[in-house]
Design a protein around this motif. Sequence first.
Motif: not given
Length: 353
Positions: A263-283
């Motif tokens: 389902m789609l719930v308001q306010g879920f996974n609010t940090d997924i974009g920022a975490a992706g940036i860190g992971i991309a830089i780490l890699a």
Amino acid sequence: MPAKLRDLLITNILAIVLGIVFSGLMLLFLGKNPLNAYGVLITSVVRDGYTFADIFVKATPLMFTALAFAFTFKANLFNIGAQGQFYIGAVIAAASSLFFQNLLPGWLVLIVTFLLTIAGSGIWGAFVGFVKARYNSNEFLVSMMSTYVALAIMNYLLRTFLMEGKGEYPQTDALAAFVWLPRIIPGTRLHLGFVLAVLACLGVWVLLYKTPLGYRIRAVGYNAGAAEMSGINGKRLYILAFFISGALAGLAGFTEVNGVQHMLVQGFNTDIGAAGIGIAILANGNPIGIIFASILFGALKVGGTIMGQMSGIPSSIIELMQGFVMVFVIIAYFIRARLENSREKRKLQKAVV
């Protein structure tokens, strides 16, 4: 071992170690034993098959958002709006699944939803590329601000057209079980989205390093002016790069809605974009490295939750650890850049002599 690879390994390992050390200091400040806490963290993620599989569940959307940032980065563009593209993908996935689940077979609903998510979130991302190409706007700011627009759209829809039937909570109705992404391992939450994420990483690697399109994207990233003089249409590539980047981030929303939340719930996974940036830089922007970096962050997320339950340590300490790691990874990136520049200068000096 090549110097660039050696620098990457040394600086990233140091970044992770420093992140752990600084988090340990915070634990000491809270009156907790860091060694005991880290012991619980390590043992908790391998205590049973369900928990271990959850590492890969958490890693799945991280791979997509990390790829989204890394792809545009190869063209020397900065997509800071992966969070918003993730929201758009999640909205499309939920709306499409709910609409078609009473009209089409489950497998066909998944295919249609998959394609609509790619198209919708890709177009949302391509808008940033269009503004960059047409008006030379700062893609960093435009993509970042587009996240707030996407969030507002999602919140509005969850309180109006997509709101669950009872009208009590800002969420959609639950998806029918036959439009869920199939589970890979019975008895766990690990779903087909993980396979899609790994295939996306491999596909992006092939696209960037084994195709003419990838060569043109990297050429624009190295030197846009020289690429233009050689006949490469940089403005068109800006739009295409952001379309692909937006589509990748949107697929993170698809895998979360159809694979985990249902389902789609308001306010879920609010940090997924920022975490992706860190992971991309780490890699270091390498799609293959993103697979392993995402799994590392997935393990931290799963272990942090269990650590909080078992030892009374706030699970937010893991978020703090991730933050420290990201800070040191970014510092490491600039250190590597300076080392590379120094090597290039020495080569030029030797060539002149």
